[in-house]
Design a protein around this motif. Sequence first.
Motif, PDB file in Angstrom:
ATOM      1  N   LEU A  19       0.829  -1.203   0.000  1.00 26.35           N
ATOM      2  CA  LEU A  19       0.000   0.000   0.000  1.00 26.35           C
ATOM      3  C   LEU A  19       0.864   1.254   0.000  1.00 26.35           C
ATOM      4  O   LEU A  19       0.573   2.231  -0.701  1.00 26.35           O
ATOM      5  CB  LEU A  19      -0.922  -0.008   1.220  1.00 26.35           C
ATOM      6  N   ALA A  20       1.953   1.230   0.756  1.00 29.40           N
ATOM      7  CA  ALA A  20       2.819   2.405   0.867  1.00 29.40           C
ATOM      8  C   ALA A  20       3.465   2.748  -0.463  1.00 29.40           C
ATOM      9  O   ALA A  20       3.520   3.920  -0.861  1.00 29.40           O
ATOM     10  CB  ALA A  20       3.892   2.165   1.932  1.00 29.40           C
ATOM     11  N   ASP A  21       3.970   1.728  -1.193  1.00 30.12           N
ATOM     12  CA  ASP A  21       4.600   2.065  -2.469  1.00 30.12           C
ATOM     13  C   ASP A  21       3.562   2.452  -3.519  1.00 30.12           C
ATOM     14  O   ASP A  21       3.857   3.212  -4.440  1.00 30.12           O
ATOM     15  CB  ASP A  21       5.521   0.944  -2.965  1.00 30.12           C
ATOM     16  N   ALA A  22       2.325   1.960  -3.372  1.00 30.74           N
ATOM     17  CA  ALA A  22       1.256   2.411  -4.267  1.00 30.74           C
ATOM     18  C   ALA A  22       0.953   3.891  -4.034  1.00 30.74           C
ATOM     19  O   ALA A  22       0.724   4.649  -4.986  1.00 30.74           O
ATOM     20  CB  ALA A  22       0.000   1.571  -4.057  1.00 30.74           C
ATOM     21  N   ILE A  23       0.973   4.307  -2.776  1.00 25.79           N
ATOM     22  CA  ILE A  23       0.776   5.725  -2.461  1.00 25.79           C
ATOM     23  C   ILE A  23       1.907   6.559  -3.056  1.00 25.79           C
ATOM     24  O   ILE A  23       1.687   7.656  -3.590  1.00 25.79           O
ATOM     25  CB  ILE A  23       0.692   5.923  -0.937  1.00 25.79           C
ATOM     26  N   GLY A  24       3.128   6.037  -2.979  1.00 27.65           N
ATOM     27  CA  GLY A  24       4.255   6.721  -3.601  1.00 27.65           C
ATOM     28  C   GLY A  24       4.076   6.856  -5.100  1.00 27.65           C
ATOM     29  O   GLY A  24       4.432   7.884  -5.692  1.00 27.65           O
ATOM     30  N   GLY A  25       3.507   5.825  -5.728  1.00 28.53           N
ATOM     31  CA  GLY A  25       3.232   5.895  -7.159  1.00 28.53           C
ATOM     32  C   GLY A  25       2.209   6.964  -7.490  1.00 28.53           C
ATOM     33  O   GLY A  25       2.354   7.703  -8.472  1.00 28.53           O
ATOM     34  N   VAL A  26       1.169   7.066  -6.664  1.00 28.08           N
ATOM     35  CA  VAL A  26       0.147   8.098  -6.876  1.00 28.08           C
ATOM     36  C   VAL A  26       0.766   9.488  -6.748  1.00 28.08           C
ATOM     37  O   VAL A  26       0.478  10.394  -7.550  1.00 28.08           O
ATOM     38  CB  VAL A  26      -1.013   7.925  -5.875  1.00 28.08           C
ATOM     39  N   ALA A  27       1.617   9.668  -5.738  1.00 28.72           N
ATOM     40  CA  ALA A  27       2.278  10.963  -5.552  1.00 28.72           C
ATOM     41  C   ALA A  27       3.154  11.306  -6.753  1.00 28.72           C
ATOM     42  O   ALA A  27       3.193  12.462  -7.203  1.00 28.72           O
ATOM     43  CB  ALA A  27       3.121  10.934  -4.276  1.00 28.72           C
ATOM     44  N   THR A  28       3.835  10.301  -7.302  1.00 28.64           N
ATOM     45  CA  THR A  28       4.664  10.524  -8.493  1.00 28.64           C
ATOM     46  C   THR A  28       3.810  10.955  -9.677  1.00 28.64           C
ATOM     47  O   THR A  28       4.181  11.865 -10.433  1.00 28.64           O
ATOM     48  CB  THR A  28       5.439   9.241  -8.849  1.00 28.64           C
ATOM     49  N   ILE A  29       2.662  10.316  -9.841  1.00 31.63           N
ATOM     50  CA  ILE A  29       1.747  10.675 -10.930  1.00 31.63           C
ATOM     51  C   ILE A  29       1.286  12.118 -10.793  1.00 31.63           C
ATOM     52  O   ILE A  29       1.293  12.893 -11.761  1.00 31.63           O
ATOM     53  CB  ILE A  29       0.536   9.723 -10.947  1.00 31.63           C
ATOM     54  N   VAL A  30       0.882  12.489  -9.594  1.00 33.23           N
ATOM     55  CA  VAL A  30       0.385  13.850  -9.359  1.00 33.23           C
ATOM     56  C   VAL A  30       1.465  14.880  -9.668  1.00 33.23           C
ATOM     57  O   VAL A  30       1.218  15.889 -10.356  1.00 33.23           O
ATOM     58  CB  VAL A  30      -0.100  13.996  -7.900  1.00 33.23           C
ATOM     59  N   LEU A  31       2.672  14.646  -9.178  1.00 36.77           N
ATOM     60  CA  LEU A  31       3.768  15.585  -9.420  1.00 36.77           C
ATOM     61  C   LEU A  31       4.089  15.685 -10.912  1.00 36.77           C
ATOM     62  O   LEU A  31       4.336  16.783 -11.430  1.00 36.77           O
ATOM     63  CB  LEU A  31       5.008  15.139  -8.646  1.00 36.77           C
ATOM     64  N   ALA A  32       4.083  14.545 -11.605  1.00 35.18           N
ATOM     65  CA  ALA A  32       4.383  14.556 -13.039  1.00 35.18           C
ATOM     66  C   ALA A  32       3.311  15.298 -13.825  1.00 35.18           C
ATOM     67  O   ALA A  32       3.620  16.062 -14.754  1.00 35.18           O
ATOM     68  CB  ALA A  32       4.520  13.123 -13.552  1.00 35.18           C
ATOM     69  N   VAL A  33       2.058  15.100 -13.460  1.00 37.29           N
ATOM     70  CA  VAL A  33       0.961  15.778 -14.163  1.00 37.29           C
ATOM     71  C   VAL A  33       1.043  17.288 -13.958  1.00 37.29           C
ATOM     72  O   VAL A  33       0.868  18.074 -14.902  1.00 37.29           O
ATOM     73  CB  VAL A  33      -0.403  15.236 -13.676  1.00 37.29           C
ATOM     74  N   ILE A  34       1.322  17.703 -12.730  1.00 38.26           N
ATOM     75  CA  ILE A  34       1.455  19.139 -12.461  1.00 38.26           C
ATOM     76  C   ILE A  34       2.631  19.716 -13.249  1.00 38.26           C
ATOM     77  O   ILE A  34       2.552  20.815 -13.813  1.00 38.26           O
ATOM     78  CB  ILE A  34       1.639  19.393 -10.951  1.00 38.26           C
ATOM     79  N   GLY A  35       3.727  18.961 -13.307  1.00 37.42           N
ATOM     80  CA  GLY A  35       4.876  19.409 -14.081  1.00 37.42           C
ATOM     81  C   GLY A  35       4.561  19.513 -15.562  1.00 37.42           C
ATOM     82  O   GLY A  35       4.981  20.460 -16.239  1.00 37.42           O
ATOM     83  N   LEU A  36       3.799  18.550 -16.089  1.00 35.04           N
ATOM     84  CA  LEU A  36       3.408  18.592 -17.498  1.00 35.04           C
ATOM     85  C   LEU A  36       2.480  19.765 -17.791  1.00 35.04           C
ATOM     86  O   LEU A  36       2.394  20.227 -18.939  1.00 35.04           O
ATOM     87  CB  LEU A  36       2.718  17.279 -17.888  1.00 35.04           C
ATOM     88  N   ALA A  37       1.799  20.244 -16.758  1.00 41.38           N
ATOM     89  CA  ALA A  37       0.919  21.400 -16.927  1.00 41.38           C
ATOM     90  C   ALA A  37       1.701  22.706 -16.992  1.00 41.38           C
ATOM     91  O   ALA A  37       1.114  23.776 -17.191  1.00 41.38           O
ATOM     92  CB  ALA A  37      -0.094  21.454 -15.787  1.00 41.38           C
TER      93      ALA A  37
END
Length: 237
Positions: A19-37
Motif C-alpha cells: 500500500l505504501a509504495d502504491a501511495i508513492g506511485g500516486v504521488a509521483t503521478i500527481v507531481l508529473a501531471v502538475i509538471g506537465l501542466a
Amino acid sequence: MAYTMKETAYGETAAYGGLADAIGGVATIVLAVIGLAGVHGAFLAAIATIVFGVALMIQGGTMLSEFAAIYFPQGLKSDASDVSVDQFGGASLSILFLVGAAGVVLGVLALLGIESAILTPAASIAFGTALVLTSNSVWRLYVLGRASTRSGLGTTQTQAAQMVGREILASDMAAGSAGIQALAGLAAIVLGTLAIAGHQADLTLNLVALLTLGATVVLTGGSLSATVLSFMRPWQQ
C-alpha cells in the motif's frame, strides 16, 4: 501458536508495504501531471524522482522480507510449473532497493541544481531497468507462497476452500502486472534515453517517463498487497 502470530505479522507488514509504495506511485503521478501542466516542471521532476525512488525502496524491501518469511520444506516443487523452489530467489529484488536509493540521490542532486537535465532522465532509465529486471517478482512470490501454504502445514479442506477466491484474485493481478511492468520499464528507458540525448522536449519526455513509472508502481503495489493477503489464512485474521 508462535508460528501463526509471526506469519500473520509478516503478512500484514508486507501488505502495508504494498500500500505504501502504491501511495508513492500516486504521488509521483500527481507531481508529473502538475509538471506537465507547466508548473515548475524541472523542480517537480526532481521531487517526483525522489518520491519514486523511495517507493521503489519500500517495494524492494517489502518483497525481500516476504521472500525471507516464506517456509520451504526440503524438496518442495511448485505445483504451477513443477520447478524446484531452489530456482527462485529474492536476489534480484535487491536491485529495486539499490536503484531506488540511487534514484533518491540523483533526485536530491537535481533538486540542488546539479545537471538536473541529465540526472533525472538517468534516474528514469535506472528505474525502468529495475522494473524490467524484476517484472516477474510478484508472480514468483505468489507461486512460492501458494506452494508453501499447501505443503502440508495443517490446512484442512474447509480452510483451503476459503482461500480459493483470494488465490484467484492474487493470481490474476500478479500475472497481469508482470507484463505491464516490463512494458512500462521499457517505455521509461526509451523516454529517458531520448531526454538525456538532448531532445528539445527533454523535460516533457522525462515527466512522461515518471508518470508511466508511477502508474506501474500503483499497479504492482496493489498486486503485492493482494498476493500477500492471499497467503494470510482466513482463520488467522
